[in-house]
Motif scaffolding. Structure first.
Motif, PDB file in Angstrom:
ATOM      1  N   ARG A 180       0.835  -1.203   0.000  1.00 59.77           N
ATOM      2  CA  ARG A 180       0.000   0.000   0.000  1.00 59.77           C
ATOM      3  C   ARG A 180       0.869   1.251   0.000  1.00 59.77           C
ATOM      4  O   ARG A 180       1.146   1.831   1.046  1.00 59.77           O
ATOM      5  CB  ARG A 180      -0.947  -0.029   1.197  1.00 59.77           C
ATOM      6  CG  ARG A 180      -1.971  -1.164   1.065  1.00 59.77           C
ATOM      7  CD  ARG A 180      -2.873  -1.225   2.245  1.00 59.77           C
ATOM      8  NE  ARG A 180      -2.112  -1.834   3.340  1.00 59.77           N
ATOM      9  CZ  ARG A 180      -2.638  -2.184   4.487  1.00 59.77           C
ATOM     10  NH1 ARG A 180      -3.907  -1.955   4.748  1.00 59.77           N
ATOM     11  NH2 ARG A 180      -1.896  -2.732   5.423  1.00 59.77           N
ATOM     12  N   ALA A 181       1.295   1.654  -1.178  1.00 58.28           N
ATOM     13  CA  ALA A 181       2.131   2.849  -1.320  1.00 58.28           C
ATOM     14  C   ALA A 181       1.350   4.070  -0.852  1.00 58.28           C
ATOM     15  O   ALA A 181       0.141   4.149  -1.037  1.00 58.28           O
ATOM     16  CB  ALA A 181       2.545   3.008  -2.773  1.00 58.28           C
ATOM     17  N   ASN A 182       2.067   5.021  -0.250  1.00 57.88           N
ATOM     18  CA  ASN A 182       1.363   6.205   0.243  1.00 57.88           C
ATOM     19  C   ASN A 182       2.056   7.527  -0.066  1.00 57.88           C
ATOM     20  O   ASN A 182       1.530   8.581   0.236  1.00 57.88           O
ATOM     21  CB  ASN A 182       1.097   6.082   1.745  1.00 57.88           C
ATOM     22  CG  ASN A 182       2.358   5.876   2.543  1.00 57.88           C
ATOM     23  OD1 ASN A 182       3.463   5.912   2.009  1.00 57.88           O
ATOM     24  ND2 ASN A 182       2.196   5.635   3.826  1.00 57.88           N
ATOM     25  N   VAL A 183       3.256   7.478  -0.656  1.00 57.10           N
ATOM     26  CA  VAL A 183       3.956   8.699  -1.033  1.00 57.10           C
ATOM     27  C   VAL A 183       4.449   8.547  -2.464  1.00 57.10           C
ATOM     28  O   VAL A 183       5.145   7.589  -2.791  1.00 57.10           O
ATOM     29  CB  VAL A 183       5.152   9.000  -0.094  1.00 57.10           C
ATOM     30  CG1 VAL A 183       5.894  10.246  -0.543  1.00 57.10           C
ATOM     31  CG2 VAL A 183       4.677   9.155   1.342  1.00 57.10           C
ATOM     32  N   ALA A 184       4.068   9.491  -3.314  1.00 53.34           N
ATOM     33  CA  ALA A 184       4.448   9.439  -4.730  1.00 53.34           C
ATOM     34  C   ALA A 184       5.920   9.806  -4.901  1.00 53.34           C
ATOM     35  O   ALA A 184       6.549  10.352  -3.997  1.00 53.34           O
ATOM     36  CB  ALA A 184       3.580  10.405  -5.531  1.00 53.34           C
TER      37      ALA A 184
ATOM     38  N   SER B 128       7.082  12.192  -6.410  1.00 54.52           N
ATOM     39  CA  SER B 128       7.205  13.646  -6.237  1.00 54.52           C
ATOM     40  C   SER B 128       7.290  14.054  -4.774  1.00 54.52           C
ATOM     41  O   SER B 128       7.601  15.189  -4.463  1.00 54.52           O
ATOM     42  CB  SER B 128       5.996  14.338  -6.869  1.00 54.52           C
ATOM     43  OG  SER B 128       4.816  14.002  -6.136  1.00 54.52           O
ATOM     44  N   GLY B 129       6.987  13.124  -3.862  1.00 57.07           N
ATOM     45  CA  GLY B 129       6.966  13.421  -2.433  1.00 57.07           C
ATOM     46  C   GLY B 129       5.576  13.781  -1.942  1.00 57.07           C
ATOM     47  O   GLY B 129       5.364  13.949  -0.745  1.00 57.07           O
ATOM     48  N   ALA B 130       4.646  13.889  -2.883  1.00 59.09           N
ATOM     49  CA  ALA B 130       3.269  14.238  -2.511  1.00 59.09           C
ATOM     50  C   ALA B 130       2.572  13.039  -1.878  1.00 59.09           C
ATOM     51  O   ALA B 130       2.762  11.902  -2.311  1.00 59.09           O
ATOM     52  CB  ALA B 130       2.498  14.688  -3.745  1.00 59.09           C
ATOM     53  N   PRO B 131       1.756  13.290  -0.854  1.00 56.40           N
ATOM     54  CA  PRO B 131       0.977  12.191  -0.267  1.00 56.40           C
ATOM     55  C   PRO B 131      -0.162  11.799  -1.205  1.00 56.40           C
ATOM     56  O   PRO B 131      -0.566  12.575  -2.065  1.00 56.40           O
ATOM     57  CB  PRO B 131       0.437  12.790   1.025  1.00 56.40           C
ATOM     58  CG  PRO B 131       0.384  14.261   0.762  1.00 56.40           C
ATOM     59  CD  PRO B 131       1.503  14.559  -0.181  1.00 56.40           C
ATOM     60  N   GLY B 132      -0.632  10.588  -1.044  1.00 60.63           N
ATOM     61  CA  GLY B 132      -1.776  10.129  -1.831  1.00 60.63           C
ATOM     62  C   GLY B 132      -1.542   8.748  -2.391  1.00 60.63           C
ATOM     63  O   GLY B 132      -0.563   8.509  -3.090  1.00 60.63           O
TER      64      GLY B 132
ATOM     65  N   GLU C 155      -1.639   8.095  -6.708  1.00 62.87           N
ATOM     66  CA  GLU C 155      -0.419   8.420  -7.457  1.00 62.87           C
ATOM     67  C   GLU C 155       0.749   7.549  -6.988  1.00 62.87           C
ATOM     68  O   GLU C 155       1.547   7.069  -7.792  1.00 62.87           O
ATOM     69  CB  GLU C 155      -0.065   9.896  -7.304  1.00 62.87           C
ATOM     70  CG  GLU C 155       1.132  10.308  -8.150  1.00 62.87           C
ATOM     71  CD  GLU C 155       1.472  11.787  -8.031  1.00 62.87           C
ATOM     72  OE1 GLU C 155       2.543  12.160  -8.534  1.00 62.87           O
ATOM     73  OE2 GLU C 155       0.690  12.553  -7.445  1.00 62.87           O
ATOM     74  N   ALA C 156       0.852   7.347  -5.678  1.00 59.11           N
ATOM     75  CA  ALA C 156       1.932   6.523  -5.133  1.00 59.11           C
ATOM     76  C   ALA C 156       1.836   5.087  -5.641  1.00 59.11           C
ATOM     77  O   ALA C 156       2.843   4.478  -6.005  1.00 59.11           O
ATOM     78  CB  ALA C 156       1.893   6.550  -3.607  1.00 59.11           C
ATOM     79  N   GLY C 157       0.622   4.565  -5.698  1.00 59.36           N
ATOM     80  CA  GLY C 157       0.422   3.209  -6.203  1.00 59.36           C
ATOM     81  C   GLY C 157       0.799   3.082  -7.669  1.00 59.36           C
ATOM     82  O   GLY C 157       1.441   2.105  -8.084  1.00 59.36           O
ATOM     83  N   ALA C 158       0.425   4.078  -8.448  1.00 62.57           N
ATOM     84  CA  ALA C 158       0.782   4.073  -9.875  1.00 62.57           C
ATOM     85  C   ALA C 158       2.295   4.157 -10.049  1.00 62.57           C
ATOM     86  O   ALA C 158       2.876   3.455 -10.890  1.00 62.57           O
ATOM     87  CB  ALA C 158       0.089   5.229 -10.594  1.00 62.57           C
ATOM     88  N   ASP C 159       2.958   4.993  -9.239  1.00 59.05           N
ATOM     89  CA  ASP C 159       4.415   5.099  -9.302  1.00 59.05           C
ATOM     90  C   ASP C 159       5.073   3.775  -8.928  1.00 59.05           C
ATOM     91  O   ASP C 159       6.044   3.345  -9.560  1.00 59.05           O
ATOM     92  CB  ASP C 159       4.916   6.196  -8.358  1.00 59.05           C
ATOM     93  CG  ASP C 159       4.654   7.605  -8.867  1.00 59.05           C
ATOM     94  OD1 ASP C 159       4.277   7.765 -10.044  1.00 59.05           O
ATOM     95  OD2 ASP C 159       4.834   8.547  -8.065  1.00 59.05           O
ATOM     96  N   ALA C 160       4.559   3.123  -7.895  1.00 55.41           N
ATOM     97  CA  ALA C 160       5.124   1.842  -7.457  1.00 55.41           C
ATOM     98  C   ALA C 160       4.963   0.779  -8.541  1.00 55.41           C
ATOM     99  O   ALA C 160       5.892   0.018  -8.818  1.00 55.41           O
ATOM    100  CB  ALA C 160       4.463   1.386  -6.157  1.00 55.41           C
ATOM    101  N   LEU C 161       3.800   0.730  -9.170  1.00 50.48           N
ATOM    102  CA  LEU C 161       3.582  -0.252 -10.233  1.00 50.48           C
ATOM    103  C   LEU C 161       4.493   0.022 -11.426  1.00 50.48           C
ATOM    104  O   LEU C 161       5.012  -0.912 -12.056  1.00 50.48           O
ATOM    105  CB  LEU C 161       2.113  -0.275 -10.662  1.00 50.48           C
ATOM    106  CG  LEU C 161       1.153  -0.873  -9.642  1.00 50.48           C
ATOM    107  CD1 LEU C 161      -0.289  -0.669 -10.091  1.00 50.48           C
ATOM    108  CD2 LEU C 161       1.448  -2.348  -9.408  1.00 50.48           C
TER     109      LEU C 161
END
Length: 102
Positions: free
Chosen positions: A27-31, A33-37, A40-46
């Protein structure tokens, strides 16, 4: 995941055989870019996971949640990783999984 990929590629250049072991609940929680959410964090991780897979880097994902998580399984699939949920992973199982990934 980005840092693990960078390190794994460096190991490979040095003629080593890298194996990336990821311990996460998925469950990613930081993108990046450093932005929370989570979205976006999940998409970056994938995306980062797909880069690991594309580079042919061997990976193992150990799901650290108390119950297996779909997010961790999706991340493992994106990496082409073996998925091992922690509730079923004692020290012997983790050691065997890591050895077999090599």
């Amino acid at each position: 995941l980005d840092a693990a990929g960078t390190l794994a590629r460096a190991v490979r250049r040095g003629r080593g055989t890298p194996v990336v072991v990821v311990l996460t609940d998925g469950r990613a929680n930081v993108a990046r870019s450093g932005a929370p959410g989570r979205a976006e964090a999940g998409a970056d991780a994938l995306h980062a996971a797909g880069l690991l897979r594309g580079a042919g880097i061997r990976t193992l994902l150990i799901d650290t949640a108390s119950r297996p998580q779909d997010a961790a399984r999706r991340l493992a699939d994106a990496m082409g990783a073996r998925y091992l949920p922690l509730p079923h992973a004692d020290a012997a199982a983790m050691s065997t999984a890591i050895r077999s990934a090599r």
